[in-house]
Design an enzyme around this catalytic site. Structure first.
Site, PDB file in Angstrom:
ATOM      1  N   HIS A 196      -1.410   4.301  -8.698  1.00 45.36           N
ATOM      2  CA  HIS A 196      -0.613   3.334  -9.445  1.00 45.36           C
ATOM      3  C   HIS A 196      -1.471   2.777 -10.583  1.00 45.36           C
ATOM      4  O   HIS A 196      -2.698   2.647 -10.442  1.00 45.36           O
ATOM      5  CB  HIS A 196      -0.173   2.167  -8.561  1.00 45.36           C
ATOM      6  CG  HIS A 196       1.053   2.439  -7.751  1.00 45.36           C
ATOM      7  ND1 HIS A 196       1.277   1.859  -6.513  1.00 45.36           N
ATOM      8  CD2 HIS A 196       2.151   3.202  -7.991  1.00 45.36           C
ATOM      9  CE1 HIS A 196       2.433   2.267  -6.028  1.00 45.36           C
ATOM     10  NE2 HIS A 196       2.974   3.087  -6.910  1.00 45.36           N
ATOM     11  N   CYS A 203      -1.345  -5.687  -5.711  1.00 42.21           N
ATOM     12  CA  CYS A 203      -0.308  -4.969  -4.958  1.00 42.21           C
ATOM     13  C   CYS A 203       0.482  -5.917  -4.054  1.00 42.21           C
ATOM     14  O   CYS A 203       1.667  -5.685  -3.787  1.00 42.21           O
ATOM     15  CB  CYS A 203      -0.938  -3.870  -4.104  1.00 42.21           C
ATOM     16  SG  CYS A 203      -1.513  -2.446  -5.045  1.00 42.21           S
TER      17      CYS A 203
END
Length: 703
Positions: free
Chosen positions: A168, A264
């Site tokens: 990511h 996150c």
């Protein structure tokens, strides 16, 4: 507390590492401590609550990664683009996040189900509000970026991730207040790093070393001048503090086991609208057609690998599979790239595989006019070895004189339309030259499955390098092919260096010429000199070819030979005078096999036949290989590379050299009908003549 900033979090009631969907999860299945994870999450929660407002979305059993709320979606003011998770293990989270956003007054946009996008994990707003950084490569598809740009009315800058550990964008990239950027450059491809450097001044780029990167230093939460993050090195902390930031470290080791940290675990839901931001995206998309044996010849896989390998994205719009053994397949593929520059690089390689834009979308050829003799327009298309067609006035026109590293000149006249490969030096002011990659396609011959698998074809030629243990088998196949070419009236050209003579190959090459297997010889001054030195004086480079020992005064022999031939005026005249009675050059003269000797700066003499004008030598080489069915390249790297650049696809090429590096270099030119053989060239020629002898012997019946 900063009242205007809000975050969304989800308590880790059901958090665990239940599966593997990223490298961090490998080896950590059910190894996370629930108690420790809750404790670390609570510490992060309170750190943020002291500085902002924190909302909670209820955790749902069966979805352990809901704790990573950054992936819920991407928020700008009261608009959210909902995530479309790549892996089924997380797709069940989508309706719960959607419900939360709707209940809290957000306008929700949903991407197509087959278009992955993983929210603020892969899309990070510049903290100055100027643009949106959007990652792709592992979890998010590039084609999602134009839709995001439109829905949020913001400029999107696409960054390609290439290290699977940083799957990511927020694992390796963190925009900070004041226009600063904390990032790990090695997680991105070259184009993305150039884009970052273009947008962020050097003094505001804070580079993270690998040791900190793998501890998710970039997976940080930025609130004003405060950066909340997992444990980092003293060196990185010093860098951040020196830029005016306050660093708050809170351990998140249990979440690292699943591939996440502070960022996150949070989603910022109060991203302000910047009045002067507007939709803009540099992504370019094109629809291409492919036709041929796309599956069993591997063309489809190669094409898609080219797209992805160069930082693009694709979607197969339709695929028609050939239903018979000899049928071809066809496909239409939409190709997307983060910029025009990247698209051009992808297109050049796809054209080499036979891809082309849909004919109905291209009518007039894309050309520019030459303004100066010998100088092509910018962005001119560079030709390849493959048969090529260009689009002229809605028709495909075959390019003449196909070769690599040339421009394509297009002409239209009452007599018709033409296209021709033309060297830069031969361009004339006023010529129309193909530019860009639109309206160009290469033609790959569609063979049947039987042809591709037939042992009677030149199928061992796979642009590979044969090892010593396979030399005899390879030579046998080459001999068979040469015999077929000769008997069918074809043409074999030979490019040879002086090593042919030094290794004792002269007698065998002479035999090939005498028996009609060679129809043109290309080389330099040296091969001719040392061939005639051996024929007349029995030495090569002053070494006795029978005894293998240097001859006294032998170092002068090659100059004596040069002087002798110069006295007679040419090699042919030396043959006529009876001075030269054997050898490679003698056989060329006696059997009317044309030869061309290209000179160089190191040549002694040179011989009268050696062309010292490089341009004229190139032209003569090009003329002699016209119509060749096979070219043997025998231990002459520079001359062979020159010949290779002039030779179109479809010509069978054999490169022989004792040096593997030379063989590999010549075999890598791109032709699928070429082979490299690493062996002594004298041995190769000896084996070749032996195999040809076997083919010419009458069959003996066995009783």
């Amino acid at each position: 507390m900063t009242e205007t900033i809000r975050f969304l979090m989800c308590s880790p009631d059901h958090y665990d590492v239940d599966y593997v969907i990223n490298p961090w999860m490998e080896g950590n299945i059910h190894k996370s401590s629930q108690e420790k994870a809750r404790q670390q999450w609570q510490q992060l929660y309170h750190v943020l609550k002291d500085r902002a407002l924190v909302d909670l979305v209820p955790p749902e059993k069966g979805w352990p990664d809901m704790v990573f709320t950054a992936n819920a979606g991407l928020v700008l003011e009261k608009i959210v683009v909902l995530s479309r998770f790549l892996h089924k293990e997380r797709q069940g989270e989508e309706p719960y996040f959607k419900q939360w956003f709707e209940d809290n007054g957000f306008t929700v946009h949903e991407l197509p189900k087959d278009l992955p996008f993983e929210g603020a994990g892969d899309a990070l707003l510049d903290r100055e509000g100027r643009w949106l950084w959007a990652g792709y490569g592992f979890r998010t598809e590039l084609d999602s970026h134009p839709l995001i740009a439109k829905w949020l009315d913001i400029e999107v800058l696409s960054l390609r991730l290439i290290d699977e550990r940083f799957y990511h964008l927020d694992t390796c990239f963190c925009p900070l207040s004041g226009g600063y950027l904390l990032y790990y450059p090695d997680a991105f491809d070259a184009y993305s790093n150039r884009l970052i450097e273009l947008k962020i001044p050097e003094e505001k780029r804070i580079i993270v070393e690998e040791a900190d990167a793998v501890n998710f230093a970039c997976n940080a939460v930025n609130i004003g001048q405060v950066i909340v993050m997992n444990k980092i090195s003293d060196d990185l902390q010093y860098k951040l503090v020196s830029k005016g930031f306050e660093v708050v470290q809170t351990p998140l080791t249990e979440f690292l086991k699943a591939g996440g940290a502070a960022k996150c675990l949070t989603l910022r839901t109060t991203e302000p609208l910047i009045p002067d931001h507007h939709a803009n995206v540099t992504i370019e998309s094109r629809i291409l057609q492919l036709e041929g044996h796309l599956l069993d010849a591997g063309i489809m896989n190669k094409a898609l690998d080219v797209v992805v390998g160069n930082g693009g994205s694709f979607k197969v719009l339709n695929f028609t599979l050939g239903i018979e053994r000899q049928s071809t397949s066809s496909a239409e593929v939409r190709v997307s790239a983060p910029s025009h520059e990247v698209m051009e690089e992808i297109m050049v390689q796809l054209i080499d595989l036979g891809a082309a834009a849909r004919p109905q979308e291209i009518c007039d050829v894309n050309t520019a006019v030459v303004a100066q003799d010998g100088v092509a327009p910018d962005d001119f298309y560079v030709s390849t070895i493959y048969p090529t067609e260009v689009r002229v006035s809605c028709e495909w026109v075959r390019v003449e004189n196909q070769r690599m590293d040339a421009a394509i000149v297009v002409t239209e006249s009452p007599e018709g339309k033409t296209a021709k490969c033309t060297l830069l030096r031969d361009l004339k002011a006023g010529d129309r030259v193909m530019v860009g990659v639109e309206g160009i396609r290469t033609i790959r011959q569609a063979e049947s499955r039987e042809q591709r698998n037939s042992t009677q074809e030149f199928t061992f030629m796979g642009a590979g390098v044969s090892s010593e243990r396979r030399v005899e088998l390879t030579v046998e196949q080459i001999a068979w092919e040469m015999r077929k070419i000769r008997d069918q009236g074809g043409k074999v050209a030979v490019t040879a260096g002086p090593v042919v003579i030094h290794t004792g190959g002269a007698q065998h090459l002479s035999r090939l010429i005498r028996d009609g297997y060679v129809h043109a010889l290309l080389g330099g001054n040296a091969i001719a000199v040392h061939d005639m030195e051996q024929a007349i004086m029995g030495t090569s480079l002053g070494v006795d070819m029978q005894k293998g020992i240097p001859v006294r005064g032998g170092h002068r022999h090659h100059l004596k030979i040069i002087n002798l031939i110069r006295r007679h005026g040419s090699i042919a005249k030396a043959v006529s005078a009876g001075v030269l009675t054997k050898g490679v050059m003698y056989e060329c003269v006696k059997n009317n096999v044309p030869f061309s000797l290209a000179g160089s700066i190191r040549d002694d003499g040179p011989l009268p036949d050696t062309e010292m004008d490089l341009i004229k030598a190139q032209e003569e080489y090009s003329r002699l290989i016209q119509g060749a069915d096979m070219i043997l390249m025998l231990s002459s790297m520079l001359h062979s590379i020159g010949v290779g650049n002039m030779t179109p696809a479809g010509v069978k090429m054999v490169c022989v050299d004792i040096n593997p590096a030379v063989v590999t270099k010549l075999s890598d030119r791109g032709s699928v009908e070429s082979v490299g053989i690493v062996t002594d060239v004298g041995l190769f020629l000896s084996l070749l003549t032996q195999q040809l002898d076997k083919l010419t012997r009458p069959l003996v019946e066995t009783v």
